[in-house]
Scaffold this motif. Structure first.
Motif, PDB file in Angstrom:
ATOM      1  N   ASN A 110      -5.745   6.584  -1.281  1.00 20.06           N
ATOM      2  CA  ASN A 110      -7.213   6.610  -1.231  1.00 20.06           C
ATOM      3  C   ASN A 110      -7.731   5.210  -0.330  1.00 20.06           C
ATOM      4  O   ASN A 110      -8.949   4.849  -0.435  1.00 20.06           O
ATOM      5  CB  ASN A 110      -7.642   6.279  -2.698  1.00 20.06           C
ATOM      6  CG  ASN A 110      -6.946   4.821  -3.330  1.00 20.06           C
ATOM      7  OD1 ASN A 110      -6.031   4.673  -3.008  1.00 20.06           O
ATOM      8  ND2 ASN A 110      -7.549   4.498  -4.492  1.00 20.06           N
ATOM      9  N   LEU A 111      -6.682   4.697   0.449  1.00 23.77           N
ATOM     10  CA  LEU A 111      -7.110   3.732   1.064  1.00 23.77           C
ATOM     11  C   LEU A 111      -7.024   4.103   2.469  1.00 23.77           C
ATOM     12  O   LEU A 111      -5.820   4.639   3.256  1.00 23.77           O
ATOM     13  CB  LEU A 111      -6.072   2.729   1.212  1.00 23.77           C
ATOM     14  CG  LEU A 111      -5.896   1.327   1.936  1.00 23.77           C
ATOM     15  CD1 LEU A 111      -7.454   0.613   1.742  1.00 23.77           C
ATOM     16  CD2 LEU A 111      -4.940   0.442   1.785  1.00 23.77           C
ATOM     17  N   VAL A 112      -8.085   3.938   3.492  1.00 22.72           N
ATOM     18  CA  VAL A 112      -8.032   4.258   4.733  1.00 22.72           C
ATOM     19  C   VAL A 112      -8.590   2.837   5.662  1.00 22.72           C
ATOM     20  O   VAL A 112      -9.511   2.259   5.357  1.00 22.72           O
ATOM     21  CB  VAL A 112      -9.171   4.995   5.163  1.00 22.72           C
ATOM     22  CG1 VAL A 112      -9.555   5.480   6.517  1.00 22.72           C
ATOM     23  CG2 VAL A 112      -9.032   6.400   4.366  1.00 22.72           C
ATOM     24  N   ASN A 116       5.352   3.600   6.481  1.00 27.52           N
ATOM     25  CA  ASN A 116       5.046   4.592   5.587  1.00 27.52           C
ATOM     26  C   ASN A 116       3.677   4.810   5.432  1.00 27.52           C
ATOM     27  O   ASN A 116       3.130   5.360   4.540  1.00 27.52           O
ATOM     28  CB  ASN A 116       6.093   4.725   4.299  1.00 27.52           C
ATOM     29  CG  ASN A 116       6.104   5.929   3.896  1.00 27.52           C
ATOM     30  OD1 ASN A 116       6.445   6.975   4.513  1.00 27.52           O
ATOM     31  ND2 ASN A 116       6.407   6.236   2.606  1.00 27.52           N
ATOM     32  N   TRP A 117       2.865   4.556   6.522  1.00 26.51           N
ATOM     33  CA  TRP A 117       1.639   4.873   6.517  1.00 26.51           C
ATOM     34  C   TRP A 117       1.296   6.123   7.357  1.00 26.51           C
ATOM     35  O   TRP A 117       2.105   6.393   8.231  1.00 26.51           O
ATOM     36  CB  TRP A 117       0.548   3.829   7.210  1.00 26.51           C
ATOM     37  CG  TRP A 117       0.517   2.783   6.283  1.00 26.51           C
ATOM     38  CD1 TRP A 117       1.418   1.961   5.612  1.00 26.51           C
ATOM     39  CD2 TRP A 117      -0.943   2.278   5.870  1.00 26.51           C
ATOM     40  NE1 TRP A 117       0.657   0.885   5.097  1.00 26.51           N
ATOM     41  CE2 TRP A 117      -0.500   0.995   5.261  1.00 26.51           C
ATOM     42  CE3 TRP A 117      -2.153   2.581   6.379  1.00 26.51           C
ATOM     43  CZ2 TRP A 117      -1.543   0.271   4.618  1.00 26.51           C
ATOM     44  CZ3 TRP A 117      -3.136   1.577   5.961  1.00 26.51           C
ATOM     45  CH2 TRP A 117      -2.958   0.502   5.053  1.00 26.51           C
ATOM     46  N   GLU A 118       0.283   6.953   6.938  1.00 33.25           N
ATOM     47  CA  GLU A 118      -0.205   7.667   8.153  1.00 33.25           C
ATOM     48  C   GLU A 118      -1.335   7.396   8.956  1.00 33.25           C
ATOM     49  O   GLU A 118      -1.672   6.352   8.722  1.00 33.25           O
ATOM     50  CB  GLU A 118      -0.965   9.121   7.174  1.00 33.25           C
ATOM     51  CG  GLU A 118      -0.247   9.775   6.319  1.00 33.25           C
ATOM     52  CD  GLU A 118       0.674  11.094   6.998  1.00 33.25           C
ATOM     53  OE1 GLU A 118       0.470  11.270   8.153  1.00 33.25           O
ATOM     54  OE2 GLU A 118       1.082  11.885   6.128  1.00 33.25           O
ATOM     55  N   VAL A 119      -0.668   7.515  10.235  1.00 32.89           N
ATOM     56  CA  VAL A 119      -1.453   7.061  11.364  1.00 32.89           C
ATOM     57  C   VAL A 119      -2.193   8.065  12.344  1.00 32.89           C
ATOM     58  O   VAL A 119      -1.644   9.056  12.767  1.00 32.89           O
ATOM     59  CB  VAL A 119      -0.360   6.169  12.393  1.00 32.89           C
ATOM     60  CG1 VAL A 119      -1.464   5.338  13.578  1.00 32.89           C
ATOM     61  CG2 VAL A 119       0.147   5.215  11.606  1.00 32.89           C
ATOM     62  N   ALA A 129       0.782  -1.260  -0.191  1.00 26.92           N
ATOM     63  CA  ALA A 129      -0.030   0.181  -0.024  1.00 26.92           C
ATOM     64  C   ALA A 129       0.567   1.314  -0.075  1.00 26.92           C
ATOM     65  O   ALA A 129       0.791   2.100  -0.740  1.00 26.92           O
ATOM     66  CB  ALA A 129      -0.944  -0.063   1.070  1.00 26.92           C
ATOM     67  N   ALA A 130       1.912   1.165   0.826  1.00 23.11           N
ATOM     68  CA  ALA A 130       2.863   2.461   0.635  1.00 23.11           C
ATOM     69  C   ALA A 130       3.546   2.571  -0.430  1.00 23.11           C
ATOM     70  O   ALA A 130       3.786   3.679  -0.978  1.00 23.11           O
ATOM     71  CB  ALA A 130       3.832   2.205   2.057  1.00 23.11           C
ATOM     72  N   HIS A 131       4.085   1.403  -0.860  1.00 22.69           N
ATOM     73  CA  HIS A 131       4.710   1.236  -2.510  1.00 22.69           C
ATOM     74  C   HIS A 131       4.135   1.993  -3.309  1.00 22.69           C
ATOM     75  O   HIS A 131       4.546   2.742  -4.210  1.00 22.69           O
ATOM     76  CB  HIS A 131       5.230  -0.163  -2.542  1.00 22.69           C
ATOM     77  CG  HIS A 131       6.041  -0.055  -3.847  1.00 22.69           C
ATOM     78  ND1 HIS A 131       7.350   0.140  -4.190  1.00 22.69           N
ATOM     79  CD2 HIS A 131       5.732  -0.538  -5.196  1.00 22.69           C
ATOM     80  CE1 HIS A 131       7.782   0.087  -5.414  1.00 22.69           C
ATOM     81  NE2 HIS A 131       6.682  -0.543  -6.117  1.00 22.69           N
ATOM     82  N   TYR A 132       2.774   1.555  -3.441  1.00 20.84           N
ATOM     83  CA  TYR A 132       2.173   2.055  -4.616  1.00 20.84           C
ATOM     84  C   TYR A 132       1.278   3.535  -4.333  1.00 20.84           C
ATOM     85  O   TYR A 132       0.319   3.894  -4.976  1.00 20.84           O
ATOM     86  CB  TYR A 132       0.834   1.036  -4.988  1.00 20.84           C
ATOM     87  CG  TYR A 132       1.844  -0.039  -5.563  1.00 20.84           C
ATOM     88  CD1 TYR A 132       2.131   0.175  -6.888  1.00 20.84           C
ATOM     89  CD2 TYR A 132       1.700  -1.451  -5.083  1.00 20.84           C
ATOM     90  CE1 TYR A 132       2.700  -0.973  -7.543  1.00 20.84           C
ATOM     91  CE2 TYR A 132       2.349  -2.521  -5.603  1.00 20.84           C
ATOM     92  CZ  TYR A 132       2.793  -2.206  -6.888  1.00 20.84           C
ATOM     93  OH  TYR A 132       3.232  -3.038  -7.430  1.00 20.84           O
ATOM     94  N   SER A 160      -4.353  14.372  -0.225  1.00 20.66           N
ATOM     95  CA  SER A 160      -3.397  15.226  -0.827  1.00 20.66           C
ATOM     96  C   SER A 160      -1.718  14.586  -0.824  1.00 20.66           C
ATOM     97  O   SER A 160      -1.292  15.065  -1.896  1.00 20.66           O
ATOM     98  CB  SER A 160      -3.385  16.597  -0.641  1.00 20.66           C
ATOM     99  OG  SER A 160      -3.037  16.712   0.635  1.00 20.66           O
ATOM    100  N   GLY A 161      -1.583  13.582  -0.072  1.00 23.54           N
ATOM    101  CA  GLY A 161      -0.323  13.224   0.207  1.00 23.54           C
ATOM    102  C   GLY A 161      -0.200  11.985  -0.639  1.00 23.54           C
ATOM    103  O   GLY A 161      -0.909  11.772  -1.375  1.00 23.54           O
ATOM    104  N   ASP A 162       0.892  11.271  -0.316  1.00 23.15           N
ATOM    105  CA  ASP A 162       0.986   9.845  -1.069  1.00 23.15           C
ATOM    106  C   ASP A 162       1.201   8.565  -0.144  1.00 23.15           C
ATOM    107  O   ASP A 162       1.696   7.569  -0.495  1.00 23.15           O
ATOM    108  CB  ASP A 162       2.320   9.922  -1.843  1.00 23.15           C
ATOM    109  CG  ASP A 162       3.620  10.245  -1.062  1.00 23.15           C
ATOM    110  OD1 ASP A 162       3.496  10.439   0.210  1.00 23.15           O
ATOM    111  OD2 ASP A 162       4.579  10.480  -1.456  1.00 23.15           O
ATOM    112  N   LYS A 163       0.434   8.750   1.196  1.00 25.06           N
ATOM    113  CA  LYS A 163       0.404   7.511   1.909  1.00 25.06           C
ATOM    114  C   LYS A 163      -0.896   7.048   2.164  1.00 25.06           C
ATOM    115  O   LYS A 163      -2.005   7.972   2.150  1.00 25.06           O
ATOM    116  CB  LYS A 163       1.076   7.919   3.186  1.00 25.06           C
ATOM    117  CG  LYS A 163       2.491   8.551   3.294  1.00 25.06           C
ATOM    118  CD  LYS A 163       3.148   8.955   4.623  1.00 25.06           C
ATOM    119  CE  LYS A 163       4.453   9.289   4.916  1.00 25.06           C
ATOM    120  NZ  LYS A 163       4.994   9.762   5.935  1.00 25.06           N
TER     121      LYS A 163
END
Length: 277
Positions: A174-176, A207-210, A167-170, A233-236
């Motif tokens: 849009n994933l929660v 590399n996820w937002e938590v 998920a972080a690599h790609y 708007s970010g990439d995580k």
């Protein structure tokens, strides 16, 4: 989408209705999983009745819908109750839960229940599927969001961490994913079975937002979902770590390992329903 306003009282009432109907179903079937159904009722209520999940009960296959995968498929009573209250089918139909021939089986089945996006129950697979769906949406340049609700116990399955890495690599912003951190699994406390702590730091390292919240505070769940929307708007990918209580809402079920998969008696149901009013 960003949801500016939410009717807190309505969402709270729906959460209690999810809990009450879940216990009625389990008691009628004399089988099911009350503890984990009650712990995710507030999260489901904010998603379905707080405006954060895009869906159409009259067109369950709407190509513009958002996707919700409930990886902890044994919490089916809560899922069926939320879908029934949302208008996918008459809520009364759920009383056939776990009966022979019923669509409402012990684990959710997308082939039999309208509104269910993935058949789950074999734990540890929901996040991988959510990653695939979120990646497909990105490749298709589709605006849909993909949500997943995971149990904490299933994080002991290694497939989750492969999915988290992918998920972080790609850059799947849009994933929660929610983690229902109720600290109890089938036969004991998660930290005695296989230590999960520190979950937040582990997902950060992947590399996820938590976002950490009280998973029973409607306002905090709502605010976290709005924060997740802004983070797109970010990439995580985003993890909402929801601190919850197994059996939430019923005093004699709360934080009790024994209520993972035991049906209440009729007398216990009546006591529980009084508390859930």
């Amino acid at each position: 989408m960003l949801v500016e306003n939410i009717n807190l009282e309505t969402v709270k009432q729906k959460a209690q209705a999810i809990r009450a109907n879940s216990l009625r179903m389990i008691t009628a079937a004399n089988s099911g999983h009350p503890g984990g159904s009650l712990s995710i009722a507030d999260i489901l209520s904010v998603l379905y009745f707080g405006g954060h999940l895009k869906y159409d009960p009259k067109n369950a296959e709407d190509p513009n819908r958002d996707i919700l995968i409930v990886s902890k498929g044994h919490a089916s009573p809560a899922v069926y109750s939320a879908l029934g209250l949302a208008g996918f089918f008459p809520i009364e139909d759920t009383m056939s839960f776990r009966k022979l021939g019923s669509s409402f089986q012990g684990h959710i089945d997308r082939m039999r229940v309208k509104g269910v996006e993935m058949s789950t129950g074999s734990l540890g697979h929901g996040l991988s599927n959510a990653v695939g769906m979120a990646l497909a949406a990105k490749l298709d340049k589709h605006s849909r969001k993909v949500f997943a609700i995971l149990s904490d116990g299933e994080l002991q399955e290694g497939s989750n961490w492969e999915a988290a890495m992918a998920a972080a690599h790609y850059q799947l912003n849009n994933l929660v994913a929610f983690v229902d951190r109720n600290r109890i699994q089938l036969d004991g406390w998660t930290e005695k079975t296989m230590t999960l702590h520190p979950i937040a730091e582990k997902f950060n390292a992947f590399n996820w937002e938590v976002i950490e919240i009280d998973g029973h505070n409607i306002q905090e769940i709502h605010d976290a979902l709005n924060q997740a929307y802004r983070l797109r708007s970010g990439d995580k990918p985003i993890l909402i770590l929801a601190q919850t209580i197994k059996g939430k809402g019923v005093s004699f079920m709360e934080d009790q390992v024994s209520w993972h998969g035991v049906a209440p008696s009729k007398e216990e149901l009546e006591k529980a329903l009084v508390e859930l009013k």
